[in-house]
Design a protein around this motif. Sequence first.
Motif, PDB file in Angstrom:
ATOM      1  N   VAL A 122       0.820  -1.223   0.000  1.00 54.35           N
ATOM      2  CA  VAL A 122       0.000   0.000   0.000  1.00 54.35           C
ATOM      3  C   VAL A 122       0.848   1.265   0.000  1.00 54.35           C
ATOM      4  CG1 VAL A 122      -1.986  -1.096   1.088  1.00 54.35           C
ATOM      5  CG2 VAL A 122      -0.191  -0.083   2.531  1.00 54.35           C
ATOM      6  N   GLY A 123       2.146   1.129   0.288  1.00 48.01           N
ATOM      7  CA  GLY A 123       3.019   2.298   0.310  1.00 48.01           C
ATOM      8  C   GLY A 123       4.478   1.882   0.352  1.00 48.01           C
ATOM      9  N   VAL A 132      -5.481   6.725  -0.908  1.00 44.75           N
ATOM     10  CA  VAL A 132      -6.666   5.912  -0.657  1.00 44.75           C
ATOM     11  C   VAL A 132      -6.275   4.537  -0.112  1.00 44.75           C
ATOM     12  CG1 VAL A 132      -6.752   4.963  -3.010  1.00 44.75           C
ATOM     13  CG2 VAL A 132      -8.855   5.131  -1.659  1.00 44.75           C
ATOM     14  N   LEU A 133      -5.057   4.076  -0.409  1.00 44.54           N
ATOM     15  CA  LEU A 133      -4.571   2.786   0.082  1.00 44.54           C
ATOM     16  C   LEU A 133      -3.753   2.915   1.365  1.00 44.54           C
ATOM     17  CD1 LEU A 133      -3.301   1.010  -3.186  1.00 44.54           C
ATOM     18  CD2 LEU A 133      -5.606   1.010  -2.195  1.00 44.54           C
ATOM     19  N   PHE A 134      -3.007   3.991   1.466  1.00 44.84           N
ATOM     20  CA  PHE A 134      -2.022   4.117   2.539  1.00 44.84           C
ATOM     21  C   PHE A 134      -2.395   5.214   3.534  1.00 44.84           C
ATOM     22  CE2 PHE A 134       2.230   5.868   3.949  1.00 44.84           C
ATOM     23  CZ  PHE A 134       2.495   4.842   4.841  1.00 44.84           C
ATOM     24  N   LYS A 135      -2.742   4.760   4.745  1.00 43.78           N
ATOM     25  CA  LYS A 135      -2.996   5.671   5.860  1.00 43.78           C
ATOM     26  C   LYS A 135      -2.085   5.221   6.993  1.00 43.78           C
ATOM     27  CE  LYS A 135      -7.712   6.824   4.519  1.00 43.78           C
ATOM     28  NZ  LYS A 135      -7.530   6.326   3.158  1.00 43.78           N
ATOM     29  N   LYS A 136      -1.049   5.999   7.237  1.00 47.00           N
ATOM     30  CA  LYS A 136       0.038   5.584   8.120  1.00 47.00           C
ATOM     31  C   LYS A 136      -0.446   5.135   9.507  1.00 47.00           C
ATOM     32  CE  LYS A 136       3.924   7.759   7.655  1.00 47.00           C
ATOM     33  NZ  LYS A 136       5.039   8.731   7.744  1.00 47.00           N
ATOM     34  N   GLY A 137      -1.457   5.819  10.038  1.00 49.17           N
ATOM     35  CA  GLY A 137      -1.946   5.475  11.369  1.00 49.17           C
ATOM     36  C   GLY A 137      -2.750   4.193  11.433  1.00 49.17           C
ATOM     37  N   GLU A 138      -3.004   3.585  10.262  1.00 51.19           N
ATOM     38  CA  GLU A 138      -3.794   2.354  10.219  1.00 51.19           C
ATOM     39  C   GLU A 138      -2.973   1.161   9.740  1.00 51.19           C
ATOM     40  OE1 GLU A 138      -7.266   3.077   7.882  1.00 51.19           O
ATOM     41  OE2 GLU A 138      -7.935   4.774   9.102  1.00 51.19           O
ATOM     42  N   GLU A 181      10.865 -13.361  15.583  1.00 52.62           N
ATOM     43  CA  GLU A 181      10.306 -13.024  14.273  1.00 52.62           C
ATOM     44  C   GLU A 181       8.980 -12.280  14.347  1.00 52.62           C
ATOM     45  OE1 GLU A 181      10.221 -16.580  11.954  1.00 52.62           O
ATOM     46  OE2 GLU A 181      12.385 -16.897  12.073  1.00 52.62           O
ATOM     47  N   ALA A 182       8.314 -12.328  15.498  1.00 52.90           N
ATOM     48  CA  ALA A 182       7.066 -11.584  15.664  1.00 52.90           C
ATOM     49  C   ALA A 182       7.418 -10.176  16.106  1.00 52.90           C
ATOM     50  CB  ALA A 182       6.156 -12.261  16.687  1.00 52.90           C
ATOM     51  N   VAL A 183       7.652  -9.303  15.139  1.00 51.89           N
ATOM     52  CA  VAL A 183       8.094  -7.937  15.441  1.00 51.89           C
ATOM     53  C   VAL A 183       7.494  -6.994  14.413  1.00 51.89           C
ATOM     54  CG1 VAL A 183      10.243  -8.411  14.171  1.00 51.89           C
ATOM     55  CG2 VAL A 183      10.104  -6.413  15.689  1.00 51.89           C
ATOM     56  N   VAL A 184       6.931  -5.896  14.902  1.00 58.11           N
ATOM     57  CA  VAL A 184       6.279  -4.913  14.033  1.00 58.11           C
ATOM     58  C   VAL A 184       6.820  -3.528  14.350  1.00 58.11           C
ATOM     59  CG1 VAL A 184       4.181  -6.296  13.857  1.00 58.11           C
ATOM     60  CG2 VAL A 184       4.367  -4.547  15.645  1.00 58.11           C
ATOM     61  N   ALA A 185       6.472  -2.567  13.496  1.00 64.47           N
ATOM     62  CA  ALA A 185       6.936  -1.193  13.718  1.00 64.47           C
ATOM     63  C   ALA A 185       5.866  -0.198  13.304  1.00 64.47           C
ATOM     64  CB  ALA A 185       8.221  -0.924  12.938  1.00 64.47           C
ATOM     65  N   THR A 186       5.935   0.979  13.910  1.00 65.59           N
ATOM     66  CA  THR A 186       5.001   2.055  13.592  1.00 65.59           C
ATOM     67  C   THR A 186       5.627   3.075  12.637  1.00 65.59           C
ATOM     68  OG1 THR A 186       5.728   3.189  15.592  1.00 65.59           O
ATOM     69  CG2 THR A 186       3.736   1.863  15.741  1.00 65.59           C
ATOM     70  N   MET A 187       6.813   2.782  12.158  1.00 69.50           N
ATOM     71  CA  MET A 187       7.486   3.606  11.140  1.00 69.50           C
ATOM     72  C   MET A 187       7.726   5.038  11.599  1.00 69.50           C
ATOM     73  SD  MET A 187       5.374   2.105   7.888  1.00 69.50           S
ATOM     74  CE  MET A 187       3.828   2.236   8.773  1.00 69.50           C
ATOM     75  N   GLY A 188       8.129   5.173  12.863  1.00 65.54           N
ATOM     76  CA  GLY A 188       8.548   6.477  13.358  1.00 65.54           C
ATOM     77  C   GLY A 188       7.444   7.407  13.778  1.00 65.54           C
ATOM     78  N   ALA A 245       3.783   8.254  16.120  1.00 70.84           N
ATOM     79  CA  ALA A 245       3.163   7.919  17.400  1.00 70.84           C
ATOM     80  C   ALA A 245       2.145   6.805  17.194  1.00 70.84           C
ATOM     81  CB  ALA A 245       2.493   9.155  17.992  1.00 70.84           C
ATOM     82  N   LEU A 246       2.110   5.869  18.131  1.00 70.05           N
ATOM     83  CA  LEU A 246       1.197   4.730  18.050  1.00 70.05           C
ATOM     84  C   LEU A 246      -0.253   5.214  18.108  1.00 70.05           C
ATOM     85  CD1 LEU A 246       1.154   1.520  18.158  1.00 70.05           C
ATOM     86  CD2 LEU A 246       0.730   1.830  20.599  1.00 70.05           C
ATOM     87  N   THR A 247      -1.095   4.642  17.239  1.00 71.10           N
ATOM     88  CA  THR A 247      -2.513   5.007  17.223  1.00 71.10           C
ATOM     89  C   THR A 247      -3.362   3.884  17.809  1.00 71.10           C
ATOM     90  OG1 THR A 247      -2.950   4.050  15.032  1.00 71.10           O
ATOM     91  CG2 THR A 247      -2.133   6.330  15.113  1.00 71.10           C
ATOM     92  N   THR A 248      -4.602   4.217  18.145  1.00 71.72           N
ATOM     93  CA  THR A 248      -5.537   3.222  18.667  1.00 71.72           C
ATOM     94  C   THR A 248      -5.761   2.110  17.647  1.00 71.72           C
ATOM     95  OG1 THR A 248      -6.661   4.900  20.002  1.00 71.72           O
ATOM     96  CG2 THR A 248      -7.875   2.876  19.558  1.00 71.72           C
ATOM     97  N   HIS A 249      -5.865   2.484  16.374  1.00 69.58           N
ATOM     98  CA  HIS A 249      -6.084   1.488  15.317  1.00 69.58           C
ATOM     99  C   HIS A 249      -4.911   0.509  15.254  1.00 69.58           C
ATOM    100  CE1 HIS A 249      -8.117   0.284  11.508  1.00 69.58           C
ATOM    101  NE2 HIS A 249      -6.905  -0.173  11.225  1.00 69.58           N
ATOM    102  N   GLN A 250      -3.705   1.008  15.359  1.00 74.84           N
ATOM    103  CA  GLN A 250      -2.532   0.133  15.318  1.00 74.84           C
ATOM    104  C   GLN A 250      -2.493  -0.793  16.534  1.00 74.84           C
ATOM    105  OE1 GLN A 250       0.290   3.357  14.959  1.00 74.84           O
ATOM    106  NE2 GLN A 250       0.782   2.837  12.840  1.00 74.84           N
ATOM    107  N   ALA A 251      -2.866  -0.264  17.700  1.00 71.76           N
ATOM    108  CA  ALA A 251      -2.905  -1.089  18.915  1.00 71.76           C
ATOM    109  C   ALA A 251      -3.926  -2.219  18.769  1.00 71.76           C
ATOM    110  CB  ALA A 251      -3.237  -0.223  20.129  1.00 71.76           C
ATOM    111  N   GLU A 252      -5.067  -1.924  18.150  1.00 69.82           N
ATOM    112  CA  GLU A 252      -6.088  -2.946  17.927  1.00 69.82           C
ATOM    113  C   GLU A 252      -5.585  -4.015  16.957  1.00 69.82           C
ATOM    114  OE1 GLU A 252      -8.826  -3.399  19.443  1.00 69.82           O
ATOM    115  OE2 GLU A 252      -8.992  -1.525  20.568  1.00 69.82           O
TER     116      GLU A 252
END
Length: 576
Positions: free
Chosen positions: A207-208, A229-235, A271-278, A280-287
Amino acid sequence: MENSVIQRINEETDIVALASEFMSLTKRGKNYMGLCPFHDEKTPSFSVSPEKHLAKCMGCGKGGNPITFYQQIKNISFKEAATDLAKRLGIEVKEEKKQVDPNERLYALMKDTNEFYQFALMNSEAGNEAYKYLLNRGLTDEDIKHFEIGFSPSKPDGLYQLLKSKKHSVTDMMALGLVKQNEEGIYYDVFRSRIMFPIKDEHDRVVGFSGRTTQKDEVAKYVNSTETVLFKKGEIVYHYLESKRAAVKQKHVILAEGFFDVIASYKSGLEAVVATMGTALTTHQAELIKRLTDHVVIAYDGDKAGQNATLKAIPVLRKAGLKISILSLPEKLDPDEYTKKYGYEKYKALYDTNLTDPYLFGYNMFIKNKDFQRADDILEFKKQMTALLRGADNTVLEYYQRKIFNELKIKVYLTDTITELPPKKKEELKVIRSKGYFAFEHLLINLLIEDKYLDKIRYYISLVEIHDKDQKELFKDIVNYYEITNESMMDIENFLAHYAKNKVYVQKFMDRIEFQRKMTIRSDKEFMKFVDAVKEYENFLLLETYKKKLVETQLDNEKNSYLEKIHELSKRGKVA
């Protein structure tokens, strides 16, 4: 998918064979037992019943029928799990008519772009320099392939020409932030001479992109795709789908800040590791993270900015219902820097030695650079701690009030909700909670008459939850009787003659008025109310034990452990 097909899949799947793919099972009576694959344990509590087609943990509650178990163990959707198991059985599943995705052509465009960047990395002179840069940073060809890392050539319109040749519209290229047009009407690529990291959504669709420069004098270290329309960083969470399967085994997900931090954890075996790409963490990402696991380890940079970002992430993750741990990295390093300096094995070992609970992390952060002789600093500290501890169990609040007084010599009331019940009220509460537990005697009476609820009791109630020694032995004798005789009604004389070890206790039990009147449980609903009462009482006793140990111990690591356990038990409700 039709209900009849779902029912057939659940009934025809060999649940023992299926569960055996993910754990070792031992036959116990009619069922099989094993160590739960969903949480750490030393004593087997995962029960597999071929008769009921169930595979479920009596401890954490995860599992269920074949489809549900497979869905959870593979971390996939219900439909994916059902379809996979249907194929194994040779059951034909009618394909549902898919709705046409209005963005399908956009996803295809992003896919072609991603492939172009990957090709350029391995098949161009400038790409070869970027490839060497990645190798110097410790990446292997396997790593590059896993993360689908590419390179955007320096040619002004290389991507534009490629996408044009594939019949993609310029309007779509520009809408996705890949191509721009100058004042002279000439189209040019947005990303040039950068290492490209594709960013995917939860369905594995690109998406980005984020492009990293290899030049030290470049002002912008990273350039990210604009919101589309595809890429929303907070989601979006980077490396999300790839962490799904690993999260089941790892039992937690690491939350990092950047791409190379993710790669460092991945290469260390976590291997289970994710990132928020710099960002601030959002509620959507936490969910989104909550869908992977119930435990997240924040591994942000060890510098001040990383620590502040950690503090901001804690309430967002807590609101999503996640258990939180903080990785304390020494020397203000980030995961990538730490692995470069000390190696992957030492980094992985930090997850056994350097995890801190969020309360202690915040406390240590808040006391820095404060003069507790100044009223302003005291008030700021109180405000910070109150915000951090919002929603915590009263025991945790009391602990930190004592800790603040003992270490800082100031008396701070963190909340007005701390109350201590009078001793008499506490005893009354304990008696009320124990009534549900001691209703277990009535259930044993029921078992002596018929085995209607025997399997359910063995499924929901663990032997460790039976505290009376004689009751525990009687329960084991009854289970043994039904397993050997395979009867549905008990022959009391036969039971007393051959199976009951403590005949005196059984006789006393039979003399009780409850037994004489044949008091029993009348419905599944009533039975589950009983189970809830037993579980609540067990949690209550456990909570009291942890509170006592918290007061007695002098070791900080043990205190942290007890505080965390108290907090987790209190979150279950009713026992707080």
